[in-house]
Design an enzyme around this catalytic site. Sequence first.
Site: not given
Length: 560
Positions: A237, A460, A489
């Site tokens: 991320s 996502d 995610h």
Amino acid sequence: MRAAVLRPAAASLLLTTLAAAPADGAPGAPDARAAELRGTAVAAARARAEGIDFGPCAAADVPSAPAGVRCGTVSVPLDYAHPGGERITLTVSRAPATRRDPRNSKRKVPRQGALVYNPGGPGASGMYFPLIGAVPDWQRIAAAYDLVGYAPRGVGRSAPLSCEDPAHFFKGPTDAPEHPSEAYKRQRVARAKAYARGCAQRSGTRLRYYNSLNNARDLDVLRAALGESRLTFLGGSYGTYFGALYATMFPSHLRRMVLDSAVNPDPGQIWYRGNLVQSAAFEERWADFREWIARHDAVYRLGTTPARVRRGYDIAREQLAARAADGKVGPGQLQNVFLAAGYDDALWPSRAAALSAYLRGDPKPLVRLAVPDPGTAVGAENAGAVYTAVECNDAPWPTDWKVWDRDNTRLARVAPFETWDNAWMNLPCAYWPAPRQRPLDVRTGPGELPPVLILAAERDAAAPYEGALEMNRRLAGSVLVTERDAGTHGVVGGGNACVDGHLSAYLLEGRVPARHASCAPRPEPVASAGPVASAGPVASAGPAGGRGRRDALTGKAGQG
């Protein structure tokens, strides 16, 4: 595949004019960055000489750490332009490579160095990462690599940041209007201003030094402290963003890099525009979730169409606004519970079951999911403070409330689920008291880097797929592996054998696909409601009938 695509009414939002970039001499200007580069070299040389003295882990760092996991600290400059000045200490955890081949206990495998992990956030800690070595799918990697986690600057005990009293962090019940009134907007503006002031008051002059460029510099100092000439890094991320900064700033220091759920590194997307795109993507993920619930109407009895499911959700919001469940769960807590489902498909059954039960008169499942644990308040407040500081410091933001109001009002017409909640979370950046950075142009040329492995799920919402495509374009020689028609995610550790195969081949052998590869999605979650949805129909629904996941790599809840 249906990537997060803005509808025409929302697409014009990305043309918003931002505040001016810092002038030369301000943080992020060329002269300052040259000094910071020299300071990083000084700090890295010092860290290599000092090393890390690993010992037992404190309970605050890795509770109940097994004997093989040890912890230590590394010292980094607060301000890299002045490496001889104030220093801060980052906590580090490590499990040494086992050297044991799990497929042949008599065979020793060669050690390949340290694998350093960051889970993102900003504001998440990777201190739990070494525990992943006990998971069967990770034992081959744990045999070859020291598994190294750390808490980035500001996080946990690494020179922690705070912006408000943690005792006041969990507020409930709260509202979450999708189309807020002018009075509500004024309240949130006042709250954002107060929060920004609190960050300055509680952190002082240090506040400006918590940013992504310093996170990348800290990573190079950590590399040196571990005795590694080149870094092997796994970032998830937000960790993909400063991983990409690292690759741009220190290309010759990179051995291998995995970027999982890559964010868009385009300087124009950091971070105001990127959050608008993210809000639009969450609307599509919310639609995916409602479609899944509708397909399982026999289990949840919330309606056979997404529109009917949405009606049930709206009824719940209205009822919670009139009377909070358990006195603590209002529309804001409901929205948080369902936002978490946008991060992880595995949460879909519990959320659908809780909504079904609530609409049938049983609020207990929803309360169990939605009421925050006061014991987590300190960590949650700290993570929120780091998130805000890093995003606000990283780039210019609009400083005129009218710009925020215009852009989010337009977007909320087509993407109401997350738009305003996202805006309120970031609004302190409009009133930020510290100088802003100018985002670095992430970009490498052919041959500058070893191949970088980028992993992404097509649907996502937290890191929309276009970001992975842009990351791939900017890092020459990188290879993208896509989990098709999937939206959880965090691709690594998700149980997709195809994805895990590419990860292992890369980390263990340096092999990447000859061209971009794709993997079938992991199976959809199994609809299961237990007793909570077994009562009668949703009487109040009329004829319709109706921000945190547990990270597999860290063991901690979060949405980073």
